[in-house]
Design an enzyme around this catalytic site. Structure first.
Site, PDB file in Angstrom:
ATOM      1  N   SER A 107      32.764  34.969  55.819  1.00 52.55           N
ATOM      2  CA  SER A 107      32.480  33.685  55.180  1.00 52.55           C
ATOM      3  C   SER A 107      33.367  32.594  55.785  1.00 52.55           C
ATOM      4  O   SER A 107      33.349  32.375  56.996  1.00 52.55           O
ATOM      5  CB  SER A 107      32.660  33.814  53.667  1.00 52.55           C
ATOM      6  OG  SER A 107      32.083  32.728  52.993  1.00 52.55           O
ATOM      7  N   ASP A 245      21.607  36.570  52.000  1.00 53.08           N
ATOM      8  CA  ASP A 245      22.903  35.894  52.116  1.00 53.08           C
ATOM      9  C   ASP A 245      22.771  34.389  51.951  1.00 53.08           C
ATOM     10  O   ASP A 245      21.814  33.776  52.453  1.00 53.08           O
ATOM     11  CB  ASP A 245      23.502  36.201  53.495  1.00 53.08           C
ATOM     12  CG  ASP A 245      25.011  36.101  53.536  1.00 53.08           C
ATOM     13  OD1 ASP A 245      25.584  35.298  52.775  1.00 53.08           O
ATOM     14  OD2 ASP A 245      25.609  36.820  54.345  1.00 53.08           O
ATOM     15  N   HIS A 272      25.810  38.277  50.198  1.00 52.13           N
ATOM     16  CA  HIS A 272      26.992  37.814  50.920  1.00 52.13           C
ATOM     17  C   HIS A 272      28.066  38.891  51.095  1.00 52.13           C
ATOM     18  O   HIS A 272      29.065  38.645  51.756  1.00 52.13           O
ATOM     19  CB  HIS A 272      27.582  36.618  50.166  1.00 52.13           C
ATOM     20  CG  HIS A 272      28.495  35.747  50.965  1.00 52.13           C
ATOM     21  ND1 HIS A 272      28.169  35.242  52.208  1.00 52.13           N
ATOM     22  CD2 HIS A 272      29.755  35.265  50.697  1.00 52.13           C
ATOM     23  CE1 HIS A 272      29.158  34.493  52.665  1.00 52.13           C
ATOM     24  NE2 HIS A 272      30.137  34.507  51.775  1.00 52.13           N
TER      25      HIS A 272
END
EC number: 3.4.11.5
Length: 306
Positions: A107, A245, A272
């Site tokens: 991320s 995601d 995610h």
């Protein structure tokens, strides 16, 4: 498979703006350095999901980024820049004498990994970009597409609250909750390391760099785009993404096309956090990539990075 493991060593490292706390697992000759998401999150969720890589002979190192977890928590917003964080990563690598590393960024940690790879290319053995993007304006467009699936009335409501600055309103927060369960973690019960990280979120770095929530970008990286520069990242790279995601497969594909030596894997039942949502599928992919592409011969070539 992931499990919570006590670190073998906990150490403080001085960085610009204060000191950070590092966690080291195992004693392997090759080191995996983890850069977690957020920004503003303690490293618990990524540390505890990936420390199991010690089972494959790696040393695994994670750290609470400045402003998070057990690290110092200054309040100066001038510290919350990706350039300072790049320096922080390098300070940790040098202080712990890690040499060339397998860099894993998830991320926001992926954005930081891309920036770090462009700044310190000789410090890397391989690069793993998990659930991330390298073009924020494109990501914003993708997030808009995900929001539209909530329906036009809900989107209009969200836009109204964003315009009026009433993001704490229950109906706006309800919409964000739905998006989080669709696109951040699709498990009915989120794992304990995730809950710990989210429960200790420092919103100062997060709002300064990103914005008020996962689906609204107003911070100092809102125009960040490293796609045109990624051809300079020549180390073997693995890109992983969940089908659902928030940082979408389209974002992942843009990175793959920009990189000279990249592999991309999409996990169909994940959003995610495939390492929690589909661990039986995720970890064999990661371990196989590291074994195939990160051999010791490359470490010898890059010994000068130490």
């Amino acid at each position: 498979m992931w499990r919570e493991i006590e670190p073998d060593q906990v150490q403080r490292v001085e960085v610009e703006g204060g000191s950070v706390v590092t966690y080291s697992f195992g004693e392997g000759d090759e080191t995996i350095l983890l850069l977690n998401g957020g920004p503003g999150l303690p490293c618990d969720y990524l540390r505890d999901s990936h420390s199991c890589l010690v089972d494959h002979g790696y040393r695994v190192v994670a750290f609470d980024q400045l402003g998070t977890g057990r690290s110092d928590r200054p309040t100066d917003p001038a510290l919350w820049t990706i350039t300072r964080y790049v320096g922080e990563v390098e300070a940790v690598r040098q202080a712990l004498d890690l040499g060339p590393v397998h860099l894993v960024g998830q991320s926001w940690g992926g954005w930081l990994s891309v920036e770090y790879a462009l700044t310190h290319p000789r410090a890397l053995r391989t690069l793993v970009l998990e659930n991330t993007a390298a073009d924020i304006p494109h990501l914003v467009a993708e997030l808009g597409r995900l929001r539209e699936a909530l329906g036009s009335e809900t989107v209009a409501m969200m836009q109204r609250h964003e315009a009026e600055g009433t993001l704490d309103h229950p109906e706006y927060q309800a919409a964000i909750t739905v998006l989080n369960y669709r696109h951040v973690c699709r498990l009915a019960e989120w794992p304990a390391p995730v809950r710990r990280s989210l429960g200790d979120w420092n919103m100062g770095p997060y709002e300064t760099i990103q914005g008020p929530n996962e689906f609204t970008y107003t911070g100092n990286l809102k125009d960040w785009n490293r796609i045109p520069d990624m051809h300079r990242i020549t180390v073997p790279t693995l890109i992983t993404v969940g089908q659902h995601d928030e940082l979408t497969p389209a974002c992942a594909m843009r990175m793959k096309l920009a990189l000279p030596d990249a592999e991309l894997r999409v996990f169909p039942n994940s959003s995610h956090m495939p390492f929690f949502e589909e661990p039986a599928a995720f970890f064999p992919v990661l371990v196989d990539f590291l074994a195939r592409r990160g051999g010791r011969s490359r470490a010898a070539d890059l010994a000068g990075a130490a």
